[in-house]
Write a protein that holds these residues in place. Sequence first.
Motif, PDB file in Angstrom:
ATOM      1  N   GLU A 114      -5.760   5.089  13.386  1.00 29.26           N
ATOM      2  CA  GLU A 114      -4.644   5.997  13.692  1.00 29.26           C
ATOM      3  C   GLU A 114      -4.715   6.372  15.311  1.00 29.26           C
ATOM      4  N   SER A 171      -2.138   7.666  18.847  1.00 35.41           N
ATOM      5  CA  SER A 171      -1.026   7.944  19.230  1.00 35.41           C
ATOM      6  C   SER A 171      -0.555   7.401  20.390  1.00 35.41           C
ATOM      7  N   ASN A 189      -4.206   0.190  16.091  1.00 37.07           N
ATOM      8  CA  ASN A 189      -3.416  -0.100  14.798  1.00 37.07           C
ATOM      9  C   ASN A 189      -4.180  -1.342  14.359  1.00 37.07           C
TER      10      ASN A 189
END
Lengths: 458, 251
Positions: free
Chosen positions: A304, A306, A299
């Motif tokens: 991106e 997860s 980040n």
Amino acid sequence: MNLILVTFIILLAFTSYYFGRKKALVIQSSQRLTALPKFYGYYLAAWCAAPALIIFVLWSVFEPSIVKTFILQDYTDQNLTKNELQLIYTKVKALAVGTYTGNITNFLDESANKYIQLKGIANSAKVAIILAILIFSLSFAYRSVQKNNRMREPVEIFLKWVLFVASLGAVLVTIGIIFSLLFEAIRFFQAVKIFDFIFGTHWYPAKTFVRDGQPDPELMKDAFGAVPLFAGTFFIAFIAMCVAIPIGLLSGIYLSEYAGRGVRKYAKPIIEILAGIPTVVYGFFAALTVGPFVKEIGNAMGLEVSSESALAAGAVMGVMIIPFISSLSDDVITAVPQNLRDGSYAMGATKSETVKKVIFPAALPGIVGSILLAVSRAVGETMIVVMASGLAANLTMNPLESTSTITAQIVVILIGDQQFGDPKTQSAFALGISLFIVTLFLNVIALSVVKRYREKYE
Amino acid sequence: MSKIKAENVNVYYGSKQALFDVSIDIAEKEVTALIGPSGCGKSTFLRCLNRMNDVIEICRVEGSIKMDNLELNSRKLDVVRLREKVGMVFQKPNPFPKTIYENVAYGPTIHGIAQSKEEMDQIVETSLKKAALWNEVKDRLDEIGTGLSGGQQQRLCIARAISVSPEVILMDEPCSALDPIATAQIEELIDDLKKEVTIVIVTHSMSQAARVSQKTGFFHLGKLIEFGPTDKIFKNPDNQQTQDYITGRFG
């Protein structure tokens, strides 16, 4: 009852060992023994325990089905199906031990009495037969001891058979597991085409769920595509090997060629401790520490990520595998004969040249073998991926996304509610057997590579 | 002319002393044989001459060993350069598990001797010819060296050693693992090689020492008992122990 009987046989065997040995010492005073006194003891103990225990086991295996046949004889004229007969027999048994709670018919009551009676007869017969066998075999063996027959050979043969039975057991269990996997997998492939399983790109078994009746075949077609799982499995294993091979191999080379005795003495056990950490610990380490850490870094770089990523799971799995590779490659490098090192040093080669040009090539087959074993370990690893890589089967090559593996999906399928005979449940067996085939294949290659390496130097 | 001059060499393995005040002059382009019973320190001394004892962690060497006025037993010595000049052949043939060509090309490669493929081919061919192996292997240079017979393997090791044109070759019982025919071939080879290089050979076989060497040193219990021309050592030794060993009374 059974426990008492077995205990009795075993105690008797110990006692007969003692008597056999004592008898041998007595014989010794008048004539030369055919073997050491303890063999007389073993001989007597083996003759005491083996026949009785074999009969005991056989009896215990066959008694229930014989009793069942007797009971169900009374029901043959009713034209019942196999399942109904099984149900009746279960009821009879329950009634006999007093745990039955349904309606008691006369017929059932009669059967239960018959069952109790049969069981009683069977038990007494068992005790009687076993005692008879004990007396017979002991007296036979004791006479043989008295005659001072040859003792060593029978004992050796007996031991050979004990070992044979043990290995036969291991082999049979393996075969049994493979067949149970195979049968369930075959049933699964009756519901889902094998082509759809191997080449389908969607894995979403939950959508086939219907409350009653058969699921829609069209849905089935698209729910059990294993490609994402194979891809995820090998992708995570690949990430793991990217971590484990360089670190493991280099540390293996350091330990075997460079480290002094002092360093080696402490460093090797410490690395091997890594192998002793339970995988579930690695799992929550991956899920709670590495996963969020990777996400945070990603980040911060504007990516991106997860929170359950293939990267986190693969990296931690790699750490888990390091000791495998370092320890095995350390062993194969150490096994390279010293005279090859001497030959290289005597030509004026430096240590790194010797490692690169002589030792590493010589040890390469062994190293490849150890890497393949590590890959098969990575492919079969479950806990880390269940906890850290996510459970949705995404077909992705992005290490920052979550993905899932064969092992993780098997866990997902088999925890919680499940129905036997449901394709969703059976798919676990299909996955299991595919995983088994993959790891078997890897292991066979690895072992044959290692074997070829051994032949070269021994 | 003296090639190597050792003075008061003491070697220790840990606390155990293996060599006691060994002083010896090894003449250039001659074969010097070191004989003596097992464990007498002759191999240990040989390994001092190319610093192979460095490989053994607990080994410590004291004293002075000079080759052409270069002190070998010095921390500052470039061991790689020394081993280029002083080659070694071991008791058990130890070709690398590589091709015959690669085995011979190993030394020239690590020392950067050959500038081109042709030059390397030339070096390999010359070395194999000098080692009397060329005719047997010229058609199968790309076969694995460990597939040769024992005697061929040992000649391959000799080819490997002479590939970098060393000034000295050390041989540590080079024939003890070979049959008599292979042994005879190696001995013949030693005779040829001494025209160009200085050879120091450790051997268990006294007849071999008598056949191949010009000077012989007799070691016993870590001491150099007697050193001199081979003829004299075998026919008329000064020392009683030498006499006893030569005539087979012990060892």
